[in-house]
Motif scaffolding. Structure first.
Motif, mmCIF file in Angstrom:
data_model
loop_
_atom_site.group_PDB
_atom_site.id
_atom_site.type_symbol
_atom_site.label_atom_id
_atom_site.label_comp_id
_atom_site.label_asym_id
_atom_site.label_seq_id
_atom_site.Cartn_x
_atom_site.Cartn_y
_atom_site.Cartn_z
ATOM 1 N N ASP A 1 30.995 22.164 -6.701
ATOM 2 C CA ASP A 1 30.155 21.870 -7.861
ATOM 3 C C ASP A 1 28.686 21.818 -7.425
ATOM 4 N N PRO A 2 27.754 22.362 -8.217
ATOM 5 C CA PRO A 2 26.340 22.361 -7.810
ATOM 6 C C PRO A 2 25.766 20.970 -7.547
ATOM 7 N N VAL A 3 26.145 19.987 -8.377
ATOM 8 C CA VAL A 3 25.646 18.624 -8.158
ATOM 9 C C VAL A 3 26.162 18.089 -6.820
ATOM 10 N N THR A 4 27.429 18.320 -6.548
ATOM 11 C CA THR A 4 28.010 17.882 -5.278
ATOM 12 C C THR A 4 27.309 18.539 -4.102
ATOM 13 N N ALA A 5 27.015 19.822 -4.222
ATOM 14 C CA ALA A 5 26.329 20.545 -3.144
ATOM 15 C C ALA A 5 24.943 19.972 -2.896
ATOM 16 N N LEU A 6 24.195 19.699 -3.957
ATOM 17 C CA LEU A 6 22.844 19.154 -3.808
ATOM 18 C C LEU A 6 22.880 17.750 -3.199
ATOM 19 N N ARG A 7 23.827 16.933 -3.656
ATOM 20 C CA ARG A 7 23.947 15.575 -3.108
ATOM 21 C C ARG A 7 24.313 15.617 -1.629
ATOM 22 N N ARG A 8 25.230 16.493 -1.263
ATOM 23 C CA ARG A 8 25.646 16.551 0.126
ATOM 24 C C ARG A 8 24.502 17.048 1.020
ATOM 25 N N ILE A 9 23.721 18.000 0.547
ATOM 26 C CA ILE A 9 22.565 18.458 1.320
ATOM 27 C C ILE A 9 21.608 17.294 1.569
ATOM 28 N N ALA A 10 21.307 16.521 0.518
ATOM 29 C CA ALA A 10 20.411 15.375 0.676
ATOM 30 C C ALA A 10 20.987 14.369 1.670
ATOM 31 N N PHE A 11 22.277 14.102 1.581
ATOM 32 C CA PHE A 11 22.944 13.181 2.495
ATOM 33 C C PHE A 11 22.793 13.641 3.949
ATOM 34 N N LEU A 12 23.075 14.915 4.197
ATOM 35 C CA LEU A 12 23.009 15.428 5.561
ATOM 36 C C LEU A 12 21.573 15.451 6.086
ATOM 37 N N MET A 13 20.606 15.706 5.217
ATOM 38 C CA MET A 13 19.205 15.671 5.632
ATOM 39 C C MET A 13 18.774 14.246 5.974
ATOM 40 N N GLU A 14 19.240 13.273 5.182
ATOM 41 C CA GLU A 14 18.934 11.871 5.487
ATOM 42 C C GLU A 14 19.555 11.474 6.821
ATOM 43 N N ARG A 15 20.754 11.950 7.054
ATOM 44 C CA ARG A 15 21.451 11.652 8.307
ATOM 45 C C ARG A 15 20.643 12.140 9.507
ATOM 46 N N GLN A 16 19.923 13.253 9.321
ATOM 47 C CA GLN A 16 19.086 13.820 10.386
ATOM 48 C C GLN A 16 17.674 13.251 10.375
ATOM 49 N N ARG A 17 17.413 12.323 9.460
ATOM 50 C CA ARG A 17 16.078 11.721 9.300
ATOM 51 C C ARG A 17 15.009 12.774 9.007
ATOM 52 N N ALA A 18 15.344 13.685 8.093
ATOM 53 C CA ALA A 18 14.389 14.695 7.652
ATOM 54 C C ALA A 18 13.325 14.039 6.772
ATOM 55 N N GLY A 19 12.273 14.782 6.455
ATOM 56 C CA GLY A 19 11.188 14.260 5.633
ATOM 57 C C GLY A 19 11.659 13.860 4.246
ATOM 58 N N SER A 20 11.189 12.714 3.771
ATOM 59 C CA SER A 20 11.657 12.175 2.496
ATOM 60 C C SER A 20 11.298 13.074 1.317
ATOM 61 N N TYR A 21 10.178 13.788 1.397
ATOM 62 C CA TYR A 21 9.770 14.646 0.279
ATOM 63 C C TYR A 21 10.781 15.762 0.052
ATOM 64 N N ARG A 22 11.249 16.380 1.122
ATOM 65 C CA ARG A 22 12.227 17.462 0.996
ATOM 66 C C ARG A 22 13.555 16.922 0.476
ATOM 67 N N ILE A 23 13.952 15.773 0.967
ATOM 68 C CA ILE A 23 15.212 15.183 0.519
ATOM 69 C C ILE A 23 15.149 14.855 -0.965
ATOM 70 N N GLU A 24 14.031 14.285 -1.382
ATOM 71 C CA GLU A 24 13.864 13.896 -2.781
ATOM 72 C C GLU A 24 14.008 15.095 -3.711
ATOM 73 N N ALA A 25 13.586 16.264 -3.269
ATOM 74 C CA ALA A 25 13.698 17.459 -4.108
ATOM 75 C C ALA A 25 15.157 17.756 -4.450
ATOM 76 N N PHE A 26 16.047 17.608 -3.483
ATOM 77 C CA PHE A 26 17.461 17.885 -3.739
ATOM 78 C C PHE A 26 18.088 16.799 -4.601
ATOM 79 N N ARG A 27 17.718 15.544 -4.377
ATOM 80 C CA ARG A 27 18.276 14.472 -5.201
ATOM 81 C C ARG A 27 17.764 14.581 -6.643
ATOM 82 N N LYS A 28 16.498 14.927 -6.832
ATOM 83 C CA LYS A 28 15.962 15.094 -8.183
ATOM 84 C C LYS A 28 16.618 16.273 -8.888
ATOM 85 N N ALA A 29 16.868 17.342 -8.153
ATOM 86 C CA ALA A 29 17.529 18.497 -8.747
ATOM 87 C C ALA A 29 18.939 18.132 -9.201
ATOM 88 N N ALA A 30 19.647 17.355 -8.385
ATOM 89 C CA ALA A 30 20.993 16.920 -8.762
ATOM 90 C C ALA A 30 20.951 16.080 -10.033
#
Length: 351
Positions: A13-42
């Motif tokens: 599901d697209p929402v599931t895919a976007l949420r999982r991408i954000a989760f994995l980026m947070e796990r890697q301590r990626a930049g919050s701005y990029r992560i927020e884009a995926f969570r907002k899209a979801a």
């Protein structure tokens, strides 16, 4: 018990895919701005009426939606086409193991997390997203511990806001019908004189209290010791959070640990049945190994916590599990391995 989330496979599901991408980026301590884009899209596509997203995909107008850019639209399109989005596949390929090996058995034995934050204070996600991720990662319980009023930079909760949050936490737990428990908590500031930065009446309404020093970390050893011991003796305190205040790496730079009589503080913890937190954030790694060993010698309980400020950071408990395993801490002395009934009984004894 706590576990790594299994990798997703197509179709997804697209929402599931976007949420999982954000989760994995947070796990890697990626930049919050990029992560927020995926969570907002979801969040954006979750709110669409049935059928609209598929129709927009066919018409090529997905990017016309607010907050949907090229990258998030690409993920949505690949998911709608029945494919595993390439960006998600790449992240999954590099996130297949614990963040820190060496504590696998203890990590699996963890039942909950006693120190987490939401966007009510300085966390990056709503309470509901933190809960959903905790459920997906096998947690039986989690304590929501947003900050107290003095920490204005972290949007600490006033009495009024904490009252509203308590009602929401109770409603979430009731809605999950015993499958998961969200506990009412706070990370309360230890003030200069050792008192707590929230009213006794409000603290009495909570299931668990983490007390931490966030200000005047360079206070001289004698008054700092008095300050911490006074807080530990407060019957509302259950866990002493990141006790040295040190930073060893990360974007905020480094900070040396506070000066205090650790033996006196840990003896007070043991006497008053307060757990010493093993804070799992890699930039904190707090307390250092020698102090964990001292607390163990004195007979303290421990709490392995993520101090998560985003859903993907719940996995950071792997760092604390590795340290506790390496230092020989008995899992039964770690309150985050306990079931929720035992945790509540322990936390309620001091009140």
């Amino acid at each position: 018990m706590v576990a790594l989330v299994p990798a997703l496979t197509a179709p997804v599901d697209p929402v599931t895919a976007l949420r999982r991408i954000a989760f994995l980026m947070e796990r890697q301590r990626a930049g919050s701005y990029r992560i927020e884009a995926f969570r907002k899209a979801a969040a954006t596509i979750s709110a669409l009426p049935d059928g609209e997203l598929a129709a927009r995909h066919t018409a090529g107008t997905v990017q016309d939606l607010p907050g949907i850019g090229k990258a998030t639209a690409g993920v949505i399109g690949e998911a709608l086409d029945g494919e595993l989005p390439a960006y998600l596949r790449s992240l999954q390929d590099n996130n297949t193991s614990l963040l820190k090996p060496g504590g696998e058995a203890l990590y699996a034995a963890l039942a909950g997390d006693a120190h987490t934050h939401s966007n009510w204070s300085d966390g990056g996600s709503p309470i509901e997203e933190m809960v959903l991720t905790a459920v997906e990662t096998g947690h039986e319980w989690m304590v929501l511990t947003d900050h107290s009023p003095q920490l204005k930079v972290a949007r600490g909760l006033t009495v009024e806001r904490l009252t509203k949050q308590i009602a929401i936490v109770d409603a979430i737990t009731a809605s999950l019908a015993g499958t998961f428990t969200l506990l009412k908590g706070i990370e309360v500031d230890i003030l200069d004189d050792g008192s707590l930065d929230q009213t006794p009446a409000m603290l009495a309404k909570l299931d668990l209290v983490v007390a931490s020093v966030h200000s005047k970390l360079r206070m001289n050893a004698e008054p700092m010791t008095r300050r911490m011991v006074a807080a530990v003796r407060n019957p509302r305190v259950n866990i002493l959070g990141h006790c040295t205040g040190r930073l060893v790496t990360g974007s905020r730079g480094t900070r040396s640990q506070s000066d205090f009589d650790a033996r006196a503080v840990f003896e007070a913890c043991a006497e008053h049945d307060v757990a010493v937190e093993i804070n799992s954030r890699p930039e904190r790694c707090d307390p250092p190994d020698e102090l964990i060993l001292l607390a163990q010698e004195i007979g303290c309980l421990f709490s392995i916590d993520s101090d998560a400020h985003a859903p993907g950071q719940l996995d950071m408990k792997a760092y604390g599990a590795e340290r506790a395993t390496r230092l020989g801490i008995d899992p039964d002395r770690i309150v985050t391995t306990w079931d929720v009934d035992r945790l509540r009984e322990w936390a309620g004894r001091r009140a």
